[in-house]
Motif scaffolding. Structure first.
Motif, mmCIF file in Angstrom:
data_model
loop_
_atom_site.group_PDB
_atom_site.id
_atom_site.type_symbol
_atom_site.label_atom_id
_atom_site.label_comp_id
_atom_site.label_asym_id
_atom_site.label_seq_id
_atom_site.Cartn_x
_atom_site.Cartn_y
_atom_site.Cartn_z
ATOM 1 N N ILE A 64 0.835 -1.206 0.000
ATOM 2 C CA ILE A 64 0.000 0.000 0.000
ATOM 3 C C ILE A 64 0.867 1.251 0.000
ATOM 4 O O ILE A 64 0.570 2.247 -0.676
ATOM 5 C CB ILE A 64 -0.943 -0.024 1.216
ATOM 6 N N LYS A 65 1.963 1.192 0.747
ATOM 7 C CA LYS A 65 2.887 2.332 0.784
ATOM 8 C C LYS A 65 3.510 2.584 -0.582
ATOM 9 O O LYS A 65 3.806 3.736 -0.942
ATOM 10 C CB LYS A 65 3.977 2.063 1.824
ATOM 11 N N ARG A 66 3.717 1.524 -1.362
ATOM 12 C CA ARG A 66 4.265 1.684 -2.714
ATOM 13 C C ARG A 66 3.240 2.273 -3.674
ATOM 14 O O ARG A 66 3.588 2.663 -4.787
ATOM 15 C CB ARG A 66 4.716 0.322 -3.265
ATOM 16 N N GLY A 67 1.980 2.300 -3.282
ATOM 17 C CA GLY A 67 0.933 2.814 -4.164
ATOM 18 C C GLY A 67 0.541 1.825 -5.243
ATOM 19 O O GLY A 67 0.292 2.213 -6.394
ATOM 20 N N VAL A 68 0.472 0.544 -4.901
ATOM 21 C CA VAL A 68 0.167 -0.475 -5.897
ATOM 22 C C VAL A 68 -1.274 -0.349 -6.370
ATOM 23 O O VAL A 68 -2.117 0.273 -5.714
ATOM 24 C CB VAL A 68 0.403 -1.900 -5.337
ATOM 25 N N VAL A 69 -1.542 -0.939 -7.536
ATOM 26 C CA VAL A 69 -2.901 -1.022 -8.061
ATOM 27 C C VAL A 69 -3.291 -2.498 -8.097
ATOM 28 O O VAL A 69 -2.439 -3.385 -8.132
ATOM 29 C CB VAL A 69 -3.005 -0.383 -9.454
ATOM 30 N N TRP A 70 -4.590 -2.755 -8.119
ATOM 31 C CA TRP A 70 -5.085 -4.124 -8.045
ATOM 32 C C TRP A 70 -5.741 -4.569 -9.336
ATOM 33 O O TRP A 70 -6.251 -5.691 -9.428
ATOM 34 C CB TRP A 70 -6.037 -4.274 -6.863
ATOM 35 N N LEU A 71 -5.743 -3.675 -10.330
ATOM 36 C CA LEU A 71 -6.141 -4.026 -11.693
ATOM 37 C C LEU A 71 -4.989 -3.644 -12.606
ATOM 38 O O LEU A 71 -4.281 -2.669 -12.344
ATOM 39 C CB LEU A 71 -7.414 -3.279 -12.098
ATOM 40 N N PRO A 72 -4.759 -4.395 -13.689
ATOM 41 C CA PRO A 72 -3.588 -4.135 -14.543
ATOM 42 C C PRO A 72 -3.542 -2.689 -15.049
ATOM 43 O O PRO A 72 -4.526 -2.163 -15.587
ATOM 44 C CB PRO A 72 -3.771 -5.124 -15.694
ATOM 45 N N TYR A 73 -2.391 -2.058 -14.861
ATOM 46 C CA TYR A 73 -2.169 -0.693 -15.340
ATOM 47 C C TYR A 73 -2.051 -0.713 -16.865
ATOM 48 O O TYR A 73 -1.255 -1.473 -17.434
ATOM 49 C CB TYR A 73 -0.888 -0.136 -14.714
ATOM 50 N N ARG A 74 -2.831 0.130 -17.559
ATOM 51 C CA ARG A 74 -2.886 0.099 -19.022
ATOM 52 C C ARG A 74 -2.244 1.326 -19.659
ATOM 53 O O ARG A 74 -2.381 1.559 -20.871
ATOM 54 C CB ARG A 74 -4.340 -0.014 -19.485
ATOM 55 N N GLY A 75 -1.552 2.130 -18.869
ATOM 56 C CA GLY A 75 -0.961 3.358 -19.410
ATOM 57 C C GLY A 75 0.057 3.114 -20.509
ATOM 58 O O GLY A 75 0.145 3.892 -21.472
#
Length: 442
Positions: free
Chosen positions: A393-404
Motif C-alpha cells: 500500500i505504501k508503494r501505491g500499488v494497483v489491483w487491476l492491470p495498469y494500461r498506461g
C-alpha cells in the motif's frame, strides 16, 4: 468392580481431538497464507507497467527482438544505458512475443515472480531430500519474508538483473552441491555453466568462483575443485567468445566495464552506516525470526543433518564472498541495496535449516519443538503478510492491470517519428523500431 487379574481399560485419548483441531487450523492457515502471497504477487503484476523503471528494463529485450543493438559505443546517441550482460534481456525475450503491451507486462511480472521463487524451492528441496511438503512450506514462508522486507520485496515490483543473477547463483549452488554430496556427474558442468551465466547477468557474480572454491576446499573436495575449474574455463571461455562476437568487444567493454568502474562513489562512511542501518530496520522481522529460531534450536538440542549442513555452509560462503561487492555497488551513484544479494542467500540458508530441524524432530522429545515451530511459522506468516501488504500500500500499488503503457504505445503509433519519451525507450522501440536515447543513460 474390575477383577485384579483383568487388564485395566486404556485411558481416553484426550489429545486426539485437540491434535485434529490443531492440524485443521494449521491447514486452514496455510490456505489463507497461500491466498495472501498470491494477492501480493498479483499486486506486483498489476503495478509493474506503471512503475517508472520497468519499461527501460524491458527495452533491451524488445530491442533484441526487433534486431536493434542493446549496446552502443560512447560516440553513439542511441544509448539504452544497459551496463549488464545480455542474459537478462534474453531471459525476458518470451515476453516480447505478446502483442498487447499490457499483457506483456503481466507476463513479465509472472515470469519475474517465478524467477524469484522457483530457485528457492529447488534449493530447499534438494537440501532436504524427499521432504517435498516441507520444501513447499519453506518456500511459502520465504515468499512472505521477501515481501515483508522493503529491500527484497523491491524485486517483485521492479524488474532488474538481480532476480536472474540470484536464480542462476542458486542453480549453481544446487548443481555443485549435488555433484559433491550425491555424486551427480552432470553437476560440475552445470554448476560451471550456471556461474558463467550468472556473471554475464551481473558482474558482481564473479565472487561465486572463490566462494565455491572455498566451500569445496573446506569440504575436502579439492580434486573436484580442479575439475570444476576446468569446466568453468570451457564454458566461460566459449560463452565469452560467442557474446563478444555477437555484440562486439568494444561496445561490451565500454558498457560493462568502463561505465560501471567510472561511476563515482555516492558517499563514504556516513552512507555506509546509513545502508547498514537500512539493512537492520528493513529486516526487523527476519532478525526476530532468526533469534527465536536459534533459541528454539538450543532449547530442543537439535542439530542439522549432514546434507542440510553442507548446503547451508555453501550458501554461507556465497553470502560471505558477495557481501563486499554488494556493499560497494550500493555505495556507487545510482546503486542500491538491491545489489546486496547476501540477504537472499541468508534467507534460503535459514529456510533450509529450519525445515531440516523440523522434519527430523520425529522423536517424542522433539514433538514439543515441532509444535513450537508450527506456532512460530504461523506467527511469521501472519506478521509477514501484514508487513507485506503494508509495504504494498505504501508503494501505491494497483489491483487491476495498469494500461498506461498500452495507451502511450497507441499514441506513438498514431504519430510515427514524432514522439520522444526520455524515460521510456520501450515505446518507440516498438512503434518506430528505433532506439532513442534513455535519459538516465545520458
Amino acid at each position: 468392580m474390575i477383577a485384579s487379574g483383568e487388564p485395566k481399560p486404556a485411558p481416553p485419548a484426550t489429545g486426539t481431538l485437540a491434535e485434529t483441531v490443531a492440524r485443521r487450523v494449521f491447514l486452514f492457515s496455510i490456505g489463507f497464507t497461500v491466498c495472501g502471497v498470491l494477492g501480493l504477487c498479483w499486486s506486483a503484476v498489476c503495478s509493474l507497467a506503471g512503475i517508472q523503471w520497468n519499461a527501460p528494463r524491458l527495452a533491451p529485450s524488445f530491442a533484441l527482438a526487433h534486431g536493434l543493438p542493446i549496446y552502443a559505443p560512447q560516440s553513439s546517441g542511441a544509448q539504452l544505458g544497459w551496463i549488464y550482460g545480455p542474459v537478462f534481456p534474453c531471459w525476458f525475450l518470451p515476453v516480447t512475443l505478446v502483442k498487447n503491451l499490457t499483457a506483456a507486462f503481466i507476463l513479465a511480472g509472472i515470469w519475474n515472480a517465478v524467477t524469484l521463487l522457483a530457485p528457492i524451492y529447488l534449493t530447499v528441496r534438494v537440501a532436504l531430500g524427499d521432504h517435498r511438503r516441507a520444501a513447499a512450506l519453506a518456500t511459502l514462508l520465504g515468499a512472505i519474508l521477501l515481501f515483508a522486507n522493503s529491500i527484497t520485496g523491491h524485486a517483485f515490483y521492479i524488474l532488474h538483473v538481480d532476480a536472474v543473477c540470484i536464480a542462476l547463483s542458486l542453480a549453481a549452488c544446487v548443481s555443485l552441491y549435488a555433484a559433491v554430496t550425491r555424486g551427480w556427474t552432470s553437476g560440475l558442468p552445470l554448476a560451471a555453466l550456471a556461474v558463467t551465466l550468472a556473471i554475464w547477468s551481473k558482474q558482481t557474480a564473479i565472487m561465486l568462483v572463490p566462494a565455491m572454491l572455498c566451500w569445496m576446499w573446506r569440504e575436502g573436495c579439492s580434486r573436484l575443485a580442479a575439475r570444476w575449474l576446468w569446466w568453468l574455463l570451457i564454458y566461460g571461455g566459449s560463452l565469452t567468445l560467442v557474446i563478444f562476437f555477437i555484440f562486439g568487444p568494444e561496445k561490451l567493454l565500454f558498457n560493462l566495464w568502463l561505465v560501471p568502474t567510472s561511476n563515482p562513489w555516492a558517499g563514504g562512511v556516513r552512507l555506509l552506516g546509513s545502508r547498514l542501518g537500512e539493512l537492520l530496520t528493513a529486516g526487523g522481522l527476519w532478525w526476530t525470526a532468526l533469534a527465536l529460531g536459534l533459541t528454539f534450536k538450543s532449547l530442543a538440542g537439535l542439530r542439522l543433518s549432514a546434507d542440510a549442513g553442507a548446503m547451508v555452509r555453501l550458501l554461507g560462503w556465497t553470502a560471505a564472498w558477495q557481501a563486499p561487492t554488494g556493499l560497494m555497488a550500493a555505495l556507487k551513484v545510482g546503486g542500491g541495496l538491491n545489489s546486496f544479494h547476501v540477504l537472499n542467500y541468508v534467507l534460503v540458508a535459514a529456510l533450509i535449516a529450519a525445515a531440516d530441524l523440523f522434519v527430523h524432530a520425529r522423536s517424542p522429545a522433539g514433538l514439543p519443538a515441532r509444535r513450537r515451530a508450527a506456532i512460530l511459522y504461523l506467527a511469521l506468516s501472519v506478521g509477514g503478510l501484514a508487513l507485506g501488504y503494508g509495504l504494498a500500500i505504501k508503494r501505491g500499488v494497483v489491483w487491476l492491470p495498469y494500461r498506461g503503457q498500452e495507451e502511450t504505445l497507441e499514441l506513438a503509433r498514431r504519430n510515427p517519428g514524432k514522439v520522444y519519451l526520455p524515460w521510456n525507450p520501450l515505446i518507440t522501440i516498438i512503434s518506430d523500431h528505433k532506439i532513442y536515447p534513455f535519459d538516465d543513460a545520458l
